[in-house]
Design a protein around this motif. Structure first.
Motif, short mmCIF file in Angstrom:
data_model
loop_
_atom_site.label_atom_id
_atom_site.label_comp_id
_atom_site.label_asym_id
_atom_site.label_seq_id
_atom_site.Cartn_x
_atom_site.Cartn_y
_atom_site.Cartn_z
N ILE A 194 0.69 1.72 6.69
CA ILE A 194 -0.55 1.24 7.34
C ILE A 194 -0.55 -0.45 7.24
CG2 ILE A 194 -1.81 1.68 5.26
CD1 ILE A 194 -3.12 1.87 8.94
N CYS A 241 -6.80 2.85 5.83
CA CYS A 241 -6.74 4.01 6.63
C CYS A 241 -8.28 4.28 6.93
CB CYS A 241 -6.04 5.17 6.25
SG CYS A 241 -4.24 5.00 6.26
N PRO A 301 -4.80 8.90 5.12
CA PRO A 301 -3.81 8.23 4.41
C PRO A 301 -2.61 8.33 5.02
CG PRO A 301 -5.38 8.94 2.77
CD PRO A 301 -5.53 9.71 4.05
N CYS A 311 -3.81 1.81 0.52
CA CYS A 311 -3.47 2.43 1.38
C CYS A 311 -4.79 3.32 2.28
CB CYS A 311 -2.42 3.66 1.19
SG CYS A 311 -1.77 4.58 2.57
N ARG A 312 -5.32 4.19 1.23
CA ARG A 312 -6.57 4.93 1.43
C ARG A 312 -7.58 4.09 2.12
NH1 ARG A 312 -8.93 8.49 -2.97
NH2 ARG A 312 -9.82 6.13 -3.26
N PRO A 342 0.75 -1.09 -0.03
CA PRO A 342 -0.10 -0.03 0.12
C PRO A 342 0.84 1.34 -0.18
CG PRO A 342 0.08 -0.96 2.06
CD PRO A 342 0.60 -1.94 1.34
N SER A 343 1.12 1.72 -1.06
CA SER A 343 1.94 3.31 -1.44
C SER A 343 0.89 4.25 -0.82
CB SER A 343 2.49 3.19 -2.66
OG SER A 343 1.04 3.51 -3.57
N LEU A 344 1.34 5.39 -0.63
CA LEU A 344 0.58 6.38 0.17
C LEU A 344 -0.61 6.78 -0.93
CD1 LEU A 344 0.31 8.23 2.49
CD2 LEU A 344 1.88 9.91 1.65
N PRO A 348 1.77 6.35 5.38
CA PRO A 348 2.62 5.39 5.08
C PRO A 348 2.79 4.30 5.90
CG PRO A 348 3.96 7.26 5.52
CD PRO A 348 2.42 7.75 5.59
#
Length: 131
Positions: A73, A62, A69, A58-59, A51-53, A71
């Motif tokens: 996570i 979170c 979001p 990632c979204r 999961p990149s930012l 980094p």
């Protein structure tokens, strides 16, 4: 039933891997819990790993807790199945619809700034989740 664009109350019904033209991805299924589309499923899609930012993965990880979001996570989406969420469904250029954002149902965080009639307030700025 196809869930049209709009805001809905829903529960996270399941998160599972699917394989298709974009490789292995996760399909996040939300079951609408009220109104005309109660019982209908609206889906979101994300990558399945790393999961990149800026990634949907990632979204979404979170958003399970209503977080912005960030980094690094790590969350197990299966632990959130059955929990209530406010979901935003949008329509693509091809007419298909998908969940593009969600947040826990009982929080004050909004998915995006909204127009508010004069005299009322809305959570925006630092409190808004920008997706």
């Amino acid at each position: 039933n196809v869930v049209p664009a709009g805001q809905y109350s829903a529960i996270l019904d399941s998160v599972g891997e699917i394989t298709g033209q974009w490789g292995t991805r996760l399909q996040w299924k939300f079951k609408v819990t009220d109104g005309e589309y109660s019982g209908a499923i609206a889906s979101a899609f994300s990558g399945a790993e790393r999961p990149s930012l800026k990634s949907n993965l990632c979204r979404f990880l979170c958003a399970l807790e209503g977080d912005a979001p960030r980094p690094g996570i790590v969350r197990d989406p299966d632990e959130y199945v059955g929990r209530p969420y406010a979901v935003t469904v949008t329509e693509g250029d091809d007419g298909s619809t998908k969940v593009t954002s969600f947040r826990p149902q009982n929080t004050a965080v909004v998915a995006s700034p909204v127009a508010v009639p004069t005299g009322e307030t809305s959570a925006t700025g630092a409190d808004a989740i920008p997706f």
